[in-house]
Design an enzyme around this catalytic site. Structure first.
Site, PDB file in Angstrom:
ATOM      1  N   CYS A  90     -65.799  30.115  47.086  1.00 43.24           N
ATOM      2  CA  CYS A  90     -66.615  30.590  46.383  1.00 43.24           C
ATOM      3  C   CYS A  90     -66.290  31.577  45.960  1.00 43.24           C
ATOM      4  CB  CYS A  90     -67.664  30.230  47.581  1.00 43.24           C
ATOM      5  SG  CYS A  90     -67.737  31.614  48.448  1.00 43.24           S
ATOM      6  N   HIS A 123     -53.860  37.405  65.477  1.00 37.24           N
ATOM      7  CA  HIS A 123     -54.653  38.154  66.784  1.00 37.24           C
ATOM      8  C   HIS A 123     -56.008  37.089  67.030  1.00 37.24           C
ATOM      9  CE1 HIS A 123     -53.825  42.432  66.027  1.00 37.24           C
ATOM     10  NE2 HIS A 123     -52.461  41.978  66.177  1.00 37.24           N
TER      11      HIS A 123
END
Length: 173
Positions: A90, A123
């Protein structure tokens, strides 16, 4: 270590063909609103060139009046259901990221550096990358995508524990 190395990580000189080939092999999804439409179309050509299977969830034609939450929700639901990855584009990447993260199980990241996207995958097990169609060049976007597609979740106990806590938050809200 300089600021650029902190932001973008160490420079790698690996063959770009080899970097992309480590993709997990599942179909990935891609979607964009009007502000990301042009970049999305170029990314699709890049995916085709690298023989990465994908499905375009829209918008299929440029529509200056479309709304990013529609595409973010559709893509995030498919990514979660099929346990695969997604690409959202976007204007800034931020709106798509916010909307996608409303879907239970979606872990969308809007990175500005290679290190950020690597850490988001290692992570946080990010399953969606959100890219700015206004501020990222095609070349930079594909470099981010390479890093996203080649990096795997670390499965380190501390990261697994934290993801379980996120699942509890999703369940309770």
């Amino acid at each position: 270590m300089g600021i650029l190395q902190l932001l973008f990580g160490k420079k790698k000189h690996a063959d770009p063909e080899k970097r992309v080939k480590v993709h997990h092999g599942k179909k990935i999804y891609i979607a964009a609103d009007h502000a990301g439409f042009e970049l999305k179309e170029k990314i699709k050509e890049w995916l085709n060139h690298h023989k990465i299977q994908y499905e375009d969830l829209g918008n299929k034609v440029f529509d200056a009046h479309d709304d990013y939450p529609d595409f973010a929700e559709k893509l995030a639901k498919r990514v979660v259901k099929e346990k695969t990855s997604g690409i959202l584009v976007c204007g800034t990447g931020i709106g798509m990221c916010i909307a996608a993260n409303k879907v239970k199980g979606a872990r969308a990241a809007d990175p500005i550096s290679f290190k950020e996207i690597r850490l988001a995958r290692e992570h946080n097990d990010a399953n969606i990358i959100c890219i700015s169609g206004w501020f990222n060049s095609f070349h930079y976007s594909t470099r981010l995508l390479e890093r996203f597609l080649q990096t795997k979740f670390s499965h380190e106990p501390r990261h697994v524990r934290r993801l379980e806590k996120i699942k509890r938050i999703e369940h309770n809200n």
